[in-house]
Write an enzyme that holds these catalytic residues in place. Structure first.
Site, PDB file in Angstrom:
ATOM      1  N   SER A 106       0.614  -1.599   0.141  1.00 14.22           N
ATOM      2  CA  SER A 106       0.064  -0.206  -0.443  1.00 14.22           C
ATOM      3  C   SER A 106       0.925   1.086  -0.524  1.00 14.22           C
ATOM      4  O   SER A 106       2.426   1.865   0.473  1.00 14.22           O
ATOM      5  CB  SER A 106      -0.955  -0.237   1.496  1.00 14.22           C
ATOM      6  N   TYR A 129      -2.487   5.981  -4.521  1.00 17.06           N
ATOM      7  CA  TYR A 129      -3.813   6.046  -4.645  1.00 17.06           C
ATOM      8  C   TYR A 129      -3.509   7.989  -5.635  1.00 17.06           C
ATOM      9  O   TYR A 129      -2.631   7.715  -5.845  1.00 17.06           O
ATOM     10  CB  TYR A 129      -3.817   6.804  -3.518  1.00 17.06           C
ATOM     11  N   THR A 155      -6.128   2.604  -7.168  1.00 15.08           N
ATOM     12  CA  THR A 155      -6.834   2.666  -6.662  1.00 15.08           C
ATOM     13  C   THR A 155      -7.718   3.695  -6.904  1.00 15.08           C
ATOM     14  O   THR A 155      -7.277   5.037  -7.083  1.00 15.08           O
ATOM     15  CB  THR A 155      -6.872   2.442  -4.880  1.00 15.08           C
ATOM     16  N   LYS A 251      -7.545  -0.538  -9.463  1.00 16.14           N
ATOM     17  CA  LYS A 251      -8.584  -1.200  -8.290  1.00 16.14           C
ATOM     18  C   LYS A 251     -10.004  -0.334  -7.841  1.00 16.14           C
ATOM     19  O   LYS A 251      -9.619   0.814  -8.294  1.00 16.14           O
ATOM     20  CB  LYS A 251      -7.888  -1.298  -6.993  1.00 16.14           C
ATOM     21  N   HIS A 275     -13.501  -1.979  -1.957  1.00 14.44           N
ATOM     22  CA  HIS A 275     -12.990  -1.839  -1.061  1.00 14.44           C
ATOM     23  C   HIS A 275     -13.029  -2.183   0.244  1.00 14.44           C
ATOM     24  O   HIS A 275     -13.154  -1.523   1.266  1.00 14.44           O
ATOM     25  CB  HIS A 275     -13.054   0.335  -0.135  1.00 14.44           C
TER      26      HIS A 275
END
Length: 380
Positions: A106, A129, A155, A251, A275
């Protein structure tokens, strides 16, 4: 501790962790209905039991994005994994390498991409992100590439943070949060020593350059709220596709039209995901959204799925619904919190064992044979 299912790991994690950490990984958005449906909708999928099919030599291996792996699973990107075990991202990556499956790091991990890449012999995937600071995104992508990350998971379902009420009640956020977390940690001495003391530094390694070397959870929560970019559009992803030379996986897709848009910009894969029920409560479970997306773009890119997967049986169900691979999120973090690297290895062994049983009793010997024909009842 006897481990016979992921439920055992969850209970062990609940006993070991301070409440703010357990609720952070265990909870979802609003009333947590989608979180619940992710699990229940998968559990409701009935399989056709078949017999006398010679299932003596099952093959669970697959190839994702040009790389052969032992199982059709990957460890999903989970923020703050390093708070669940000492340098937790490194431990999880080593366990994934042992089982020859991908580990996805992440953006908001405790251990940065360089530390994790050095800790594991296997390549990792990196998750990014949508952020306002495009220069920071470019720098982070360059760092991930230099560290040997083989795929980028981008994401797109967090233009704004979800409303996660458990966090305010538990001390992850809200009034007097730091003091509440300190009190909770004092009542969990094993975690406090292993992670709280010996697991330092607790900075967010990948974003430390912008948060500072002494950043903590308050900085993390504030940074999330200030830096996610609700103005982003599909056309804004074109520069990501140009910049990242390896596989690009989008994602957070739940709608076939969005999956088609991902294919149109040149993505190599999508992850059907809500999520883990942590963003918009009331949306479809991943299991219900998956078949239509697989039908729409399965011939154009690789369709993966996550959310609600708690067993090898669930993995087989997701594959039957159209996924080519499945990401494990909460399941591996529960195991990591319970037993560290050993726990994650045991979880992956358990997933493999459960998959073999499910495949044997549905009469299939390889992953290519897992499709909707093994479902007793299917309604898209």
């Amino acid at each position: 501790m006897i481990v016979s299912s992921t439920t055992d790991f969850r209970e062990a994690a609940r006993r070991k962790l301070p409440r703010f950490l357990f609720d952070y990984i265990d909870g979802g958005a609003y009333a947590e209905r989608t979180l619940q449906r992710n699990v229940s909708d998968l559990a409701d999928i009935a399989l056709r039991q078949r017999v006398l099919k010679d299932v003596s030599a099952a093959d669970l291996s697959t190839t994702l994005f040009g790389v052969k792996q032992a199982l059709p699973v990957a460890l999903a990107p989970v923020g703050l994994t390093g708070m669940y075990a000492r340098r937790g991202e490194c431990q999880a990556a080593r366990a994934a390498a042992k089982k020859n499956v991908p580990f996805c790091l992440s953006t908001v991990s405790v251990c940065d991409v360089d530390e994790v890449s050095k800790a594991s012999s296997a390549p990792i995937w990196f998750q990014l992100y949508v952020l306002r600071d495009r220069a920071f995104m470019r720098d982070l992508l360059a760092r991930a590439s230099a560290a040997g990350a083989t795929a980028l998971v981008f994401t797109v379902d967090m233009p704004v943070p979800g409303a996660r009420y458990r966090d305010a009640h538990s001390g992850m956020s809200g009034p007097n949060a730091a003091a509440r977390r300190l009190v909770q940690a004092a009542f969990k001495p094993s975690w406090a020593w292993d992670v709280g003391v010996m697991g330092r530094p607790h900075t967010l390694g990948n974003v430390a350059p912008v948060l500072g070397a002494n950043s903590g959870l308050e900085d993390f929560m504030g940074w999330l709220g200030a830096n996610f970019d609700p103005s982003i559009q599909w056309k804004d992803l074109e520069w990501i596709r140009e910049l990242w030379k390896g596989p690009l996986i989008i994602k957070g897709v739940l709608d076939p039209e969005d999956a088609k848009a991902a294919a149109d910009i040149g993505a190599d894969g999508v992850i059907v995901s809500n999520h883990g029920g942590r963003q918009l409560d009331g949306v479809l479970s991943s299991a219900r959204a998956l078949p239509a997306i697989a039908d729409a773009v399965g011939d154009r890119l690789t369709v993966l799925a996550d959310s609600g997967v708690r067993s090898g049986l669930d993995v087989v169900r997701m594959l039957a619904l159209g996924a080519k691979g499945v990401l494990l999120g909460r399941a591996f973090v529960y195991a990591l919190a319970a037993r560290g690297e050993l726990g994650v290895t045991q979880l992956l062994d358990l997933i493999e064992k459960e998959m073999r049983v499910a495949m044997a009793l549905t009469g299939v010997r390889d992953l290519a044979s897992i499709d909707r024909s093994i479902l007793a009842e299917f309604k898209s």
